[in-house]
Design a protein around this motif. Structure first.
Motif, PDB file in Angstrom:
ATOM      1  N   MET A   1       0.849  -1.199   0.000  1.00 58.60           N
ATOM      2  CA  MET A   1       0.000   0.000   0.000  1.00 58.60           C
ATOM      3  C   MET A   1       0.878   1.241   0.000  1.00 58.60           C
ATOM      4  O   MET A   1       1.813   1.353   0.787  1.00 58.60           O
ATOM      5  N   THR A   2       0.594   2.180  -0.914  1.00 58.06           N
ATOM      6  CA  THR A   2       1.310   3.441  -0.939  1.00 58.06           C
ATOM      7  C   THR A   2       0.495   4.495  -0.204  1.00 58.06           C
ATOM      8  O   THR A   2      -0.716   4.590  -0.377  1.00 58.06           O
ATOM      9  N   ILE A   3       1.158   5.278   0.606  1.00 58.79           N
ATOM     10  CA  ILE A   3       0.501   6.294   1.419  1.00 58.79           C
ATOM     11  C   ILE A   3       1.253   7.599   1.257  1.00 58.79           C
ATOM     12  O   ILE A   3       2.462   7.623   1.036  1.00 58.79           O
ATOM     13  N   VAL A   4       0.524   8.697   1.339  1.00 60.97           N
ATOM     14  CA  VAL A   4       1.126  10.023   1.437  1.00 60.97           C
ATOM     15  C   VAL A   4       0.708  10.591   2.780  1.00 60.97           C
ATOM     16  O   VAL A   4      -0.487  10.827   3.020  1.00 60.97           O
ATOM     17  N   GLN A   5       1.674  10.767   3.665  1.00 57.64           N
ATOM     18  CA  GLN A   5       1.419  11.225   5.023  1.00 57.64           C
ATOM     19  C   GLN A   5       1.921  12.661   5.139  1.00 57.64           C
ATOM     20  O   GLN A   5       3.115  12.934   5.013  1.00 57.64           O
ATOM     21  N   LEU A   6       1.002  13.590   5.362  1.00 54.48           N
ATOM     22  CA  LEU A   6       1.318  15.013   5.399  1.00 54.48           C
ATOM     23  C   LEU A   6       1.245  15.501   6.842  1.00 54.48           C
ATOM     24  O   LEU A   6       0.176  15.509   7.450  1.00 54.48           O
ATOM     25  N   VAL A   7       2.384  15.902   7.381  1.00 56.80           N
ATOM     26  CA  VAL A   7       2.492  16.292   8.788  1.00 56.80           C
ATOM     27  C   VAL A   7       2.707  17.798   8.859  1.00 56.80           C
ATOM     28  O   VAL A   7       3.608  18.342   8.224  1.00 56.80           O
ATOM     29  N   GLY A   8       1.893  18.469   9.672  1.00 59.67           N
ATOM     30  CA  GLY A   8       1.924  19.919   9.714  1.00 59.67           C
ATOM     31  C   GLY A   8       3.014  20.528  10.554  1.00 59.67           C
ATOM     32  O   GLY A   8       3.025  21.738  10.778  1.00 59.67           O
ATOM     33  N   GLY A   9       3.972  19.702  11.019  1.00 58.44           N
ATOM     34  CA  GLY A   9       5.037  20.180  11.891  1.00 58.44           C
ATOM     35  C   GLY A   9       4.806  19.715  13.318  1.00 58.44           C
ATOM     36  O   GLY A   9       3.887  18.953  13.601  1.00 58.44           O
ATOM     37  N   SER A 117       6.216  19.417   7.472  1.00 56.59           N
ATOM     38  CA  SER A 117       6.327  20.862   7.272  1.00 56.59           C
ATOM     39  C   SER A 117       6.632  21.164   5.797  1.00 56.59           C
ATOM     40  O   SER A 117       5.777  20.971   4.942  1.00 56.59           O
ATOM     41  N   ALA A 118       7.836  21.590   5.459  1.00 56.93           N
ATOM     42  CA  ALA A 118       8.171  21.860   4.060  1.00 56.93           C
ATOM     43  C   ALA A 118       7.916  20.639   3.196  1.00 56.93           C
ATOM     44  O   ALA A 118       7.434  20.751   2.061  1.00 56.93           O
ATOM     45  N   GLY A 119       8.233  19.450   3.713  1.00 56.30           N
ATOM     46  CA  GLY A 119       8.012  18.222   2.963  1.00 56.30           C
ATOM     47  C   GLY A 119       6.551  17.957   2.682  1.00 56.30           C
ATOM     48  O   GLY A 119       6.201  17.336   1.674  1.00 56.30           O
ATOM     49  N   ALA A 120       5.666  18.426   3.579  1.00 59.17           N
ATOM     50  CA  ALA A 120       4.230  18.315   3.333  1.00 59.17           C
ATOM     51  C   ALA A 120       3.779  19.337   2.299  1.00 59.17           C
ATOM     52  O   ALA A 120       3.004  19.030   1.392  1.00 59.17           O
ATOM     53  N   ALA A 121       4.285  20.573   2.408  1.00 60.10           N
ATOM     54  CA  ALA A 121       3.865  21.639   1.492  1.00 60.10           C
ATOM     55  C   ALA A 121       4.213  21.295   0.049  1.00 60.10           C
ATOM     56  O   ALA A 121       3.398  21.493  -0.865  1.00 60.10           O
ATOM     57  N   ASN A 195       1.662  18.775  14.984  1.00 64.23           N
ATOM     58  CA  ASN A 195       1.359  17.514  15.670  1.00 64.23           C
ATOM     59  C   ASN A 195       0.080  16.874  15.128  1.00 64.23           C
ATOM     60  O   ASN A 195      -0.648  16.192  15.859  1.00 64.23           O
ATOM     61  N   THR A 196      -0.151  17.100  13.841  1.00 64.89           N
ATOM     62  CA  THR A 196      -1.353  16.609  13.160  1.00 64.89           C
ATOM     63  C   THR A 196      -0.958  16.137  11.771  1.00 64.89           C
ATOM     64  O   THR A 196      -0.048  16.696  11.160  1.00 64.89           O
ATOM     65  N   ALA A 197      -1.628  15.103  11.286  1.00 67.42           N
ATOM     66  CA  ALA A 197      -1.307  14.572   9.962  1.00 67.42           C
ATOM     67  C   ALA A 197      -2.573  14.285   9.183  1.00 67.42           C
ATOM     68  O   ALA A 197      -3.618  13.935   9.749  1.00 67.42           O
ATOM     69  N   LEU A 198      -2.445  14.433   7.874  1.00 65.03           N
ATOM     70  CA  LEU A 198      -3.469  13.965   6.945  1.00 65.03           C
ATOM     71  C   LEU A 198      -2.882  12.789   6.196  1.00 65.03           C
ATOM     72  O   LEU A 198      -1.856  12.916   5.527  1.00 65.03           O
ATOM     73  N   SER A 199      -3.532  11.624   6.316  1.00 67.65           N
ATOM     74  CA  SER A 199      -3.089  10.408   5.637  1.00 67.65           C
ATOM     75  C   SER A 199      -3.927  10.214   4.386  1.00 67.65           C
ATOM     76  O   SER A 199      -5.155  10.115   4.473  1.00 67.65           O
ATOM     77  N   VAL A 200      -3.263  10.153   3.240  1.00 64.31           N
ATOM     78  CA  VAL A 200      -3.957   9.987   1.969  1.00 64.31           C
ATOM     79  C   VAL A 200      -3.554   8.648   1.383  1.00 64.31           C
ATOM     80  O   VAL A 200      -2.373   8.393   1.133  1.00 64.31           O
ATOM     81  N   GLY A 202      -5.336   5.277  -1.155  1.00 65.10           N
ATOM     82  CA  GLY A 202      -6.458   4.600  -1.790  1.00 65.10           C
ATOM     83  C   GLY A 202      -7.651   5.489  -2.054  1.00 65.10           C
ATOM     84  O   GLY A 202      -8.797   5.041  -1.990  1.00 65.10           O
ATOM     85  N   GLY A 203      -7.407   6.759  -2.316  1.00 63.97           N
ATOM     86  CA  GLY A 203      -8.502   7.667  -2.625  1.00 63.97           C
ATOM     87  C   GLY A 203      -9.223   8.226  -1.423  1.00 63.97           C
ATOM     88  O   GLY A 203     -10.229   8.932  -1.580  1.00 63.97           O
ATOM     89  N   THR A 204      -8.754   7.918  -0.219  1.00 69.60           N
ATOM     90  CA  THR A 204      -9.375   8.453   0.982  1.00 69.60           C
ATOM     91  C   THR A 204      -8.336   9.248   1.776  1.00 69.60           C
ATOM     92  O   THR A 204      -7.134   9.060   1.620  1.00 69.60           O
ATOM     93  N   ALA A 205      -8.826  10.126   2.656  1.00 71.05           N
ATOM     94  CA  ALA A 205      -7.942  10.956   3.465  1.00 71.05           C
ATOM     95  C   ALA A 205      -8.502  11.070   4.870  1.00 71.05           C
ATOM     96  O   ALA A 205      -9.680  11.402   5.053  1.00 71.05           O
ATOM     97  N   GLY A 206      -7.657  10.769   5.870  1.00 71.15           N
ATOM     98  CA  GLY A 206      -8.096  10.817   7.253  1.00 71.15           C
ATOM     99  C   GLY A 206      -7.139  11.610   8.119  1.00 71.15           C
ATOM    100  O   GLY A 206      -5.951  11.731   7.822  1.00 71.15           O
ATOM    101  N   VAL A 207      -7.667  12.158   9.206  1.00 70.64           N
ATOM    102  CA  VAL A 207      -6.907  13.012  10.113  1.00 70.64           C
ATOM    103  C   VAL A 207      -6.441  12.197  11.307  1.00 70.64           C
ATOM    104  O   VAL A 207      -7.189  11.389  11.871  1.00 70.64           O
ATOM    105  N   GLY A 208      -5.178  12.421  11.705  1.00 66.37           N
ATOM    106  CA  GLY A 208      -4.645  11.812  12.918  1.00 66.37           C
ATOM    107  C   GLY A 208      -3.825  12.828  13.693  1.00 66.37           C
ATOM    108  O   GLY A 208      -3.392  13.842  13.140  1.00 66.37           O
TER     109      GLY A 208
END
Length: 236
Positions: A1-9, A117-121, A195-200, A202-208
Motif C-alpha cells: 500500500m502506498t501512502i502520502v502522510q502530510l504532517v503539519g510540523g 512541514s516543508a516536505g508536506a507543502a 502535531n497533526t497529519a493527513l493520511s492519503v 487509496g482515494g481516501t484521506a483521514g486526520v490523525g
C-alpha cells in the motif's frame, strides 16, 4: 500500500504514533526509510532526531539523503529504500531542489511518502512555498514568510491534487491558504496544525494526531473553510 502522510510540523512525542505509524506500517516490516533533508548546515543533527523519532514508533532503518542548499538531489541514494521522508526547513529551498527530480523519481518508483512541514507543502501539485503579503497587505505574521514577501505558489511533487499549508494554528497560516484558493491559484487545499497529519491512501484521506486539518475549497465564487479532528475523514 502506498501512502502520502502530510504532517503539519511539531515535535510532541504524544503524537508520534499517529503521525508516523501509518507511514511506517505502509513501508513494511523493518523498512529502510530514506530521510531527504535540505542541508542548511544541520542535516546530520536533524537526521539523528528523525532516526530517534521514527524508531520510537516502529522498528526501522534510516538513511540520510542530504541535499546541498541551492543544489540538486542525488536521488540514486533512494535506491533500495522502502519509503521516503522529506523533512522541514526553508520551503522554497525544498521546492527548488526537489520538485522536479523527486517527482520524476516517485512517478517511476512509487514509495510511501511522509512530508514534514516543508516536505508536506511541496507534496502538492501546486505548492504554497511562503509569503505573508497579498498585494502588499498582511495576511499572516511576517516570520512565516519563508524569506518571501508576496504569497508564492509553485509547482510541487504532484503527490496530492490539493494545495497544502502547515503550522496552521501555531503560525497563523490558514489565511494564506484561503487567499491562494480565493485568487484561483489552487482549487482547494488543506492547512494542517502542528502535531497533526493527513493520511492519503487509496482515494481516501483521514486526520490523525493532536490538532486539526482545515479544508479550504472554492465553489460558486465563495471560499469555505471546514475543520476536521482526529478520526474524521475529508471529502477530497
Amino acid at each position: 500500500m502506498t501512502i502520502v502522510q502530510l504532517v503539519g510540523g511539531g515535535s510532541e512525542p504524544a503524537g508520534f504514533a499517529a503521525l508516523y505509524g501509518p507511514f511506517l506500517a505502509a513501508a513494511g516490516p523493518d523498512p529502510l526509510v530514506a530521510c531527504v533533508l535540505v542541508d542548511e548546515g544541520d542535516a546530520a543533527e536533524y537526521f539523528a532526531q528523525w532516526t530517534e523519532r521514527l524508531r520510537s514508533v516502529a522498528a526501522c532503518r534510516t538513511r540520510l539523503v542530504a541535499v546541498p542548499i541551492g543544489g540538486c538531489a542525488d536521488l540514486s541514494a533512494l535506491d533500495g529504500a522502502d519509503a521516503v521522508l522529506v523533512g522541514g526547513g526553508l520551503t522554497p529551498a525544498y521546492q527548488a531542489s526537489l520538485a522536479v527530480p523527486l517527482a520524476d523519481y516517485l512517478a517511476g518508483r512509487p514509495l510511501p511518502y511522509a512530508g514534514f512541514s516543508a516536505g508536506a507543502a511541496i507534496a502538492a501539485d501546486r505548492a504554497v512555498v511562503g509569503g505573508w503579503l497579498t498585494d502588499g497587505v498582511q495576511l499572516c505574521p511576517e516570520e512565516t514568510g519563508e524569506d518571501l514577501e508576496e504569497i508564492e505558489v509553485r509547482p510541487g511533487l504532484g503527490l496530492v491534487a490539493f494545495t497544502v499549508d502547515v503550522h496552521a494554528a501555531q503560525w497563523g497560516t490558514l489565511p494564506r491558504l484561503v487567499e491562494a484558493v480565493a485568487r484561483g491559484e489552487a482549487e482547494r487545499g488543506v492547512a494542517i496544525d502542528e502535531n497533526t497529519a493527513l493520511s492519503v491512501s487509496g482515494g481516501t484521506a483521514g486526520v490523525g494526531g493532536l490538532g486539526r486539518v482545515h479544508l479550504v475549497a472554492r465553489a460558486a465564487g465563495a471560499v469555505t473553510v471546514r475543520s476536521y479532528r482526529a478520526g474524521e475523514r475529508l471529502p477530497l
